[in-house]
Design a protein around this motif. Structure first.
Motif, PDB file in Angstrom:
ATOM      1  N   ALA A  47       0.838  -1.200   0.000  1.00  0.00           N
ATOM      2  CA  ALA A  47       0.000   0.000   0.000  1.00  0.00           C
ATOM      3  C   ALA A  47       0.875   1.253   0.000  1.00  0.00           C
ATOM      4  CB  ALA A  47      -0.933   0.002   1.209  1.00  0.00           C
ATOM      5  N   MET A  48       1.955   1.227   0.792  1.00  0.00           N
ATOM      6  CA  MET A  48       2.830   2.390   0.849  1.00  0.00           C
ATOM      7  C   MET A  48       3.537   2.595  -0.488  1.00  0.00           C
ATOM      8  SD  MET A  48       2.521   3.949   3.750  1.00  0.00           S
ATOM      9  CE  MET A  48       3.934   4.823   4.428  1.00  0.00           C
ATOM     10  N   ALA A  49       3.880   1.500  -1.163  1.00  0.00           N
ATOM     11  CA  ALA A  49       4.533   1.611  -2.467  1.00  0.00           C
ATOM     12  C   ALA A  49       3.579   2.219  -3.491  1.00  0.00           C
ATOM     13  CB  ALA A  49       5.005   0.234  -2.923  1.00  0.00           C
ATOM     14  N   VAL A  50       2.323   1.761  -3.469  1.00  0.00           N
ATOM     15  CA  VAL A  50       1.320   2.331  -4.370  1.00  0.00           C
ATOM     16  C   VAL A  50       1.150   3.817  -4.070  1.00  0.00           C
ATOM     17  CG1 VAL A  50      -1.131   2.325  -4.968  1.00  0.00           C
ATOM     18  CG2 VAL A  50       0.085   0.166  -4.713  1.00  0.00           C
ATOM     19  N   ALA A  51       1.122   4.147  -2.774  1.00  0.00           N
ATOM     20  CA  ALA A  51       0.933   5.537  -2.363  1.00  0.00           C
ATOM     21  C   ALA A  51       2.070   6.405  -2.886  1.00  0.00           C
ATOM     22  CB  ALA A  51       0.855   5.625  -0.845  1.00  0.00           C
ATOM     23  N   ARG A  52       3.303   5.879  -2.768  1.00  0.00           N
ATOM     24  CA  ARG A  52       4.467   6.632  -3.235  1.00  0.00           C
ATOM     25  C   ARG A  52       4.372   6.900  -4.733  1.00  0.00           C
ATOM     26  NH1 ARG A  52       9.681   7.799  -2.040  1.00  0.00           N
ATOM     27  NH2 ARG A  52       9.193   7.404   0.129  1.00  0.00           N
ATOM     28  N   GLN A  53       3.957   5.839  -5.436  1.00  0.00           N
ATOM     29  CA  GLN A  53       3.888   5.934  -6.892  1.00  0.00           C
ATOM     30  C   GLN A  53       2.802   6.936  -7.313  1.00  0.00           C
ATOM     31  OE1 GLN A  53       2.583   2.224  -8.480  1.00  0.00           O
ATOM     32  NE2 GLN A  53       2.179   3.177 -10.460  1.00  0.00           N
ATOM     33  N   VAL A  54       1.633   6.852  -6.669  1.00  0.00           N
ATOM     34  CA  VAL A  54       0.547   7.771  -7.008  1.00  0.00           C
ATOM     35  C   VAL A  54       0.950   9.197  -6.653  1.00  0.00           C
ATOM     36  CG1 VAL A  54      -1.814   8.463  -6.427  1.00  0.00           C
ATOM     37  CG2 VAL A  54      -1.278   6.055  -6.760  1.00  0.00           C
ATOM     38  N   GLY A  55       1.584   9.357  -5.490  1.00  0.00           N
ATOM     39  CA  GLY A  55       2.016  10.690  -5.065  1.00  0.00           C
ATOM     40  C   GLY A  55       2.974  11.295  -6.065  1.00  0.00           C
ATOM     41  N   LYS A  56       3.903  10.502  -6.550  1.00  0.00           N
ATOM     42  CA  LYS A  56       4.883  11.019  -7.520  1.00  0.00           C
ATOM     43  C   LYS A  56       4.197  11.400  -8.819  1.00  0.00           C
ATOM     44  CE  LYS A  56       9.199   9.426  -5.770  1.00  0.00           C
ATOM     45  NZ  LYS A  56      10.246   8.426  -5.734  1.00  0.00           N
ATOM     46  N   ARG A  57       3.198  10.590  -9.209  1.00  0.00           N
ATOM     47  CA  ARG A  57       2.482  10.882 -10.449  1.00  0.00           C
ATOM     48  C   ARG A  57       1.791  12.234 -10.367  1.00  0.00           C
ATOM     49  NH1 ARG A  57      -1.126   5.968 -11.251  1.00  0.00           N
ATOM     50  NH2 ARG A  57      -2.801   7.342 -11.952  1.00  0.00           N
ATOM     51  N   LEU A  58       1.354  12.593  -9.156  1.00  0.00           N
ATOM     52  CA  LEU A  58       0.656  13.871  -8.992  1.00  0.00           C
ATOM     53  C   LEU A  58       1.612  14.970  -8.564  1.00  0.00           C
ATOM     54  CD1 LEU A  58      -2.847  13.122  -7.552  1.00  0.00           C
ATOM     55  CD2 LEU A  58      -1.962  12.968  -9.840  1.00  0.00           C
ATOM     56  N   GLY A  59       2.892  14.742  -8.730  1.00  0.00           N
ATOM     57  CA  GLY A  59       3.863  15.788  -8.418  1.00  0.00           C
ATOM     58  C   GLY A  59       3.997  16.076  -6.939  1.00  0.00           C
ATOM     59  N   MET A  60       3.767  15.062  -6.072  1.00  0.00           N
ATOM     60  CA  MET A  60       3.875  15.291  -4.637  1.00  0.00           C
ATOM     61  C   MET A  60       5.081  14.565  -4.049  1.00  0.00           C
ATOM     62  SD  MET A  60      -0.082  14.954  -3.495  1.00  0.00           S
ATOM     63  CE  MET A  60       0.078  16.077  -2.131  1.00  0.00           C
ATOM     64  N   GLY A  61       6.009  14.152  -4.918  1.00  0.00           N
ATOM     65  CA  GLY A  61       7.147  13.351  -4.485  1.00  0.00           C
ATOM     66  C   GLY A  61       7.905  13.961  -3.322  1.00  0.00           C
ATOM     67  N   ALA A  62       8.064  15.283  -3.336  1.00  0.00           N
ATOM     68  CA  ALA A  62       8.865  15.933  -2.295  1.00  0.00           C
ATOM     69  C   ALA A  62       8.117  16.062  -0.977  1.00  0.00           C
ATOM     70  CB  ALA A  62       9.299  17.309  -2.787  1.00  0.00           C
ATOM     71  N   MET A  63       6.796  15.899  -1.013  1.00  0.00           N
ATOM     72  CA  MET A  63       6.006  16.139   0.213  1.00  0.00           C
ATOM     73  C   MET A  63       5.620  14.853   0.919  1.00  0.00           C
ATOM     74  SD  MET A  63       3.206  18.563  -1.612  1.00  0.00           S
ATOM     75  CE  MET A  63       3.610  19.422  -3.119  1.00  0.00           C
ATOM     76  N   LEU A  64       6.020  13.700   0.383  1.00  0.00           N
ATOM     77  CA  LEU A  64       5.471  12.439   0.871  1.00  0.00           C
ATOM     78  C   LEU A  64       5.658  12.223   2.371  1.00  0.00           C
ATOM     79  CD1 LEU A  64       6.294  10.018  -2.065  1.00  0.00           C
ATOM     80  CD2 LEU A  64       4.055  10.786  -1.305  1.00  0.00           C
ATOM     81  N   ASP A  65       6.791  12.653   2.928  1.00  0.00           N
ATOM     82  CA  ASP A  65       7.055  12.383   4.343  1.00  0.00           C
ATOM     83  C   ASP A  65       6.587  13.510   5.259  1.00  0.00           C
ATOM     84  OD1 ASP A  65       8.135   9.896   3.889  1.00  0.00           O
ATOM     85  OD2 ASP A  65      10.116  10.719   3.458  1.00  0.00           O
ATOM     86  N   ARG A  66       6.015  14.559   4.685  1.00  0.00           N
ATOM     87  CA  ARG A  66       5.562  15.676   5.524  1.00  0.00           C
ATOM     88  C   ARG A  66       4.203  15.363   6.108  1.00  0.00           C
ATOM     89  NH1 ARG A  66       6.520  20.726   1.850  1.00  0.00           N
ATOM     90  NH2 ARG A  66       4.639  21.379   2.935  1.00  0.00           N
ATOM     91  N   PRO A  67       3.903  15.901   7.314  1.00  0.00           N
ATOM     92  CA  PRO A  67       2.552  15.686   7.843  1.00  0.00           C
ATOM     93  C   PRO A  67       1.523  16.370   6.947  1.00  0.00           C
ATOM     94  CG  PRO A  67       3.818  17.181   9.256  1.00  0.00           C
ATOM     95  CD  PRO A  67       4.761  16.642   8.238  1.00  0.00           C
ATOM     96  N   ALA A  68       0.393  15.716   6.775  1.00  0.00           N
ATOM     97  CA  ALA A  68      -0.624  16.243   5.866  1.00  0.00           C
ATOM     98  C   ALA A  68      -1.107  17.611   6.311  1.00  0.00           C
ATOM     99  CB  ALA A  68      -1.793  15.267   5.783  1.00  0.00           C
ATOM    100  N   SER A  69      -1.037  17.872   7.637  1.00  0.00           N
ATOM    101  CA  SER A  69      -1.546  19.142   8.147  1.00  0.00           C
ATOM    102  C   SER A  69      -0.677  20.313   7.702  1.00  0.00           C
ATOM    103  CB  SER A  69      -1.626  19.080   9.672  1.00  0.00           C
ATOM    104  OG  SER A  69      -0.418  18.593  10.203  1.00  0.00           O
ATOM    105  N   SER A  70       0.551  20.030   7.206  1.00  0.00           N
ATOM    106  CA  SER A  70       1.436  21.125   6.824  1.00  0.00           C
ATOM    107  C   SER A  70       1.236  21.557   5.375  1.00  0.00           C
ATOM    108  CB  SER A  70       2.898  20.707   7.031  1.00  0.00           C
ATOM    109  OG  SER A  70       3.271  19.797   6.018  1.00  0.00           O
ATOM    110  N   LEU A  71       0.340  20.882   4.647  1.00  0.00           N
ATOM    111  CA  LEU A  71       0.157  21.201   3.236  1.00  0.00           C
ATOM    112  C   LEU A  71      -0.611  22.501   3.040  1.00  0.00           C
ATOM    113  CD1 LEU A  71      -0.799  17.760   1.638  1.00  0.00           C
ATOM    114  CD2 LEU A  71       1.419  18.902   1.667  1.00  0.00           C
ATOM    115  N   THR A  72      -0.331  23.181   1.930  1.00  0.00           N
ATOM    116  CA  THR A  72      -1.129  24.353   1.550  1.00  0.00           C
ATOM    117  C   THR A  72      -2.435  23.864   0.949  1.00  0.00           C
ATOM    118  OG1 THR A  72      -0.221  24.294  -0.663  1.00  0.00           O
ATOM    119  CG2 THR A  72       0.971  25.611   0.952  1.00  0.00           C
TER     120      THR A  72
END
Lengths: 325, 246
Positions: free
Chosen positions: B111-136
């Motif tokens: 599941a985490m691997a799929v998440a990483r892959q989907v995140g990268k596809r949406l250009g979120m590769g650099a934010m993957l380890d950040r807490p979600a609450s810190s997102l704009t």
């Protein structure tokens, strides 16, 4: 289970040093007191599953704790069934009670303080029932016949009891850690953080919540059975009383709800504090609860993530960057 | 792919949606427009199973899904996002996306691997380890999209993903949605940002006071007097016409 900062490592080390030191102190007072604290830590770990990870703060874990203790005691005292089987039955009974309360409460969408009140009501009803029926021994409770031995799960040597409890606490914590990093744990946290979003992502939130109550109930039932096997006597006030429910929630909240170590550290810390106050203030009865209340209020105000949260901010370990594509 | 027929819902005496029908063809991007309070989100909640319609049917990939709970509908491959973004604040971005991925991948590592892959596809590769609450806000909208995609859903119901974004962010998300569509997904989107609707949607429906008042390509719709009046008030279309002639 690994600490994420220097502060957490220190906190965990302190707890472990204290627990290990009891083997060398040979003080029956401290041993007896810590045995109690470890039993409470198991209920606290039970509460942590629903209250910490699932965000369903129960105020009635005594319902499952007492059901486990009574189920085991009734089987042994009234039906003469082997202690090991009764031990397992107590855990199953706790799980069943948890699932039952959960199924009813969540069927009607109870949340927050309403859920807390319903669990409290269940525990109180059960307490009154247990003090009224013959099978539960009525007001005089149930007493196991003193018969030390492996087959009866009774041990004279407190060091043996203590070691068994340590192993059980470690097992429950290992299970907690495993749950936390499983699919079920992720779903449970998602339900806590945002139930609507969780539902949209394909999570059957009702099932997850009832399952959490069943697991939590199994742990609480286990704690009840442990109490029975250690002290050989239960009555309705001791195992269904609200003191159990309060101790179940206060440890995790102070130690850090939704963490693996928080419930144990919070419970040990509080019990040490309570014991210290008792000695200082010459055994004024009930004073430890006044102290608990003060500590709880301070923790809620200043430490929303408990001691583990506070310690987590001290000397955070740098996380290794993993750059695998 | 999605057929909605004669959907109706009342809250007390208020008819939030009445007799609404729409079709979403496979691989399409369909818009659902309408002024505030027109019943768009209510339509979505009924389609996705969050509320039960009083009348009407919803069919998805040929199966009647009317009144099924959301988790069943999601497992079949249709998912909704929320107008007000709802990240799981206590989790990291990757863990957030993994909650979606767990639907079809029971193992954490998978599941985490799929998440990483989907995140990268949406250009979120650099934010993957950040807490979600810190997102704009823009990051949260992406996260909402990523989580939905991670479930493996084929049809995504997007509720105002562009709201609150600045134009440059809008064009980024427009690009992402187009890319996802080309990978074989279908969209039904509620949208107010006309820049997005005009460039994305092939067809759109307009809802006003709970009723479907128009259906067509976005370009036809902005010319439609009924649609103009729904947004600007009675008689507005005529006045605009006069203004154009004068």
């Amino acid at each position: 289970m690994k600490p994420q900062s220097m502060g957490q490592a220190v906190l965990i080390a302190l707890a472990l040093i204290y627990l290990a030191s009891l083997y060398f102190m040979s003080s029956p007072v401290w041993m007896g007191f810590t045995i109690n604290a470890l039993i409470v830590a198991v209920v606290a770990l039970a509460w942590n599953i629903t209250g910490g990870f699932g965000g369903m703060a129960s105020f009635g874990h005594a319902a499952m704790y007492g059901t486990g203790a009574y189920a085991s005691a009734i089987l042994q005292v009234q039906y003469g069934i082997n202690a090991w089987i009764a031990f397992a039955a107590g855990i199953v009974a706790g799980a069943a009670m948890g699932a039952f309360i959960g199924a009813l409460a969540f069927r009607y969408g109870l949340k927050g303080s309403y859920f807390a009140l319903v669990t409290l009501a269940f525990a109180e009803v059960l307490r009154i029932c247990a003090s009224s029926f013959a099978i539960t021994g009525g007001g005089s409770g149930l007493q196991l016949r003193l018969d030390p031995g492996l087959s009866t799960l009774q041990f004279n040597d407190r060091t043996v009891v203590y070691t068994i409890l340590l192993v059980i606490v470690a097992l429950v914590m290992a299970l907690t850690a495993w749950l936390k990093y499983s699919r079920f744990g992720a779903y449970l946290i998602a339900v806590r953080e945002n139930e609507d979003a969780a539902r949209a992502l394909g999570i059957d939130t009702y099932r997850i919540k009832v399952k959490a109550m069943a697991i939590s109930g199994a742990f609480a039932g286990l704690a009840g059975v442990l109490y029975l096997q250690v002290w050989l006597f239960i009555d309705s006030a001791v195992v269904y009383g609200s003191a159990v429910s309060i101790e179940a929630l206060i440890g995790p909240i102070i130690g850090g709800a939704g963490t693996v170590w928080g419930p144990l550290i919070g419970t040990l810390g509080l019990h040490l504090l309570g014991e210290g106050a008792k000695h200082l203030l010459h055994n004024a009865p009930g004073l430890n609860f006044v102290l608990y209340a003060v500590v709880l209020i301070c923790a809620l105000r200043f430490l929303p993530q408990g001691l583990m949260g506070l310690a987590g901010r001290i000397g955070t370990f740098r996380k290794k960057e993993d750059d695998n594509a | 792919m999605l057929e909605v027929r004669n959907l109706s819902k009342s809250f007390g005496g208020l008819k939030a949606v009445s007799d609404a029908s729409l079709d979403v063809p496979e691989g399409g991007i369909v818009g659902l427009l309408g002024p505030n309070g027109a019943g768009k989100t209510t339509c979505f909640t009924m389609i996705a199973g969050f509320t039960k319609p009083n009348e009407g049917t919803v069919r998805f990939m040929g199966q009647d899904i009317t009144g099924l709970p959301p988790h069943r509908i999601c497992a079949m491959g249709m998912i909704r996002t929320f107008q007000i973004v709802q990240p799981f604040a206590g989790l990291t971005v990757q863990e957030n996306i993994a909650v979606g991925a767990y639907l079809h991948h029971h193992d954490r590592a998978e599941a985490m691997a799929v998440a990483r892959q989907v995140g990268k596809r949406l250009g979120m590769g650099a934010m993957l380890d950040r807490p979600a609450s810190s997102l704009t806000i823009a990051g949260r909208k992406r996260l909402e999209l990523a989580r939905a995609l991670a479930t493996g859903a084929k049809l995504l119901l997007l509720d105002e993903v562009m709201a609150g974004l600045i134009p440059s962010e809008v064009s980024e998300i427009v690009g992402i949605i187009r890319q996802i569509r080309d990978e074989g997904h279908t969209f039904l989107m509620i949208e107010h940002v006309m820049q997005a609707v005009m460039s994305l949607a092939e067809t759109a429906y307009v809802l006003n006071h709970g009723k479907m008042i128009a259906h067509g390509t976005p370009r036809e719709l902005v010319q439609d007097p009924g649609v103009v009046e729904a947004y600007l008030g009675h008689g507005a279309a005529a006045r605009l016409q006069e203004g154009n002639h004068a």
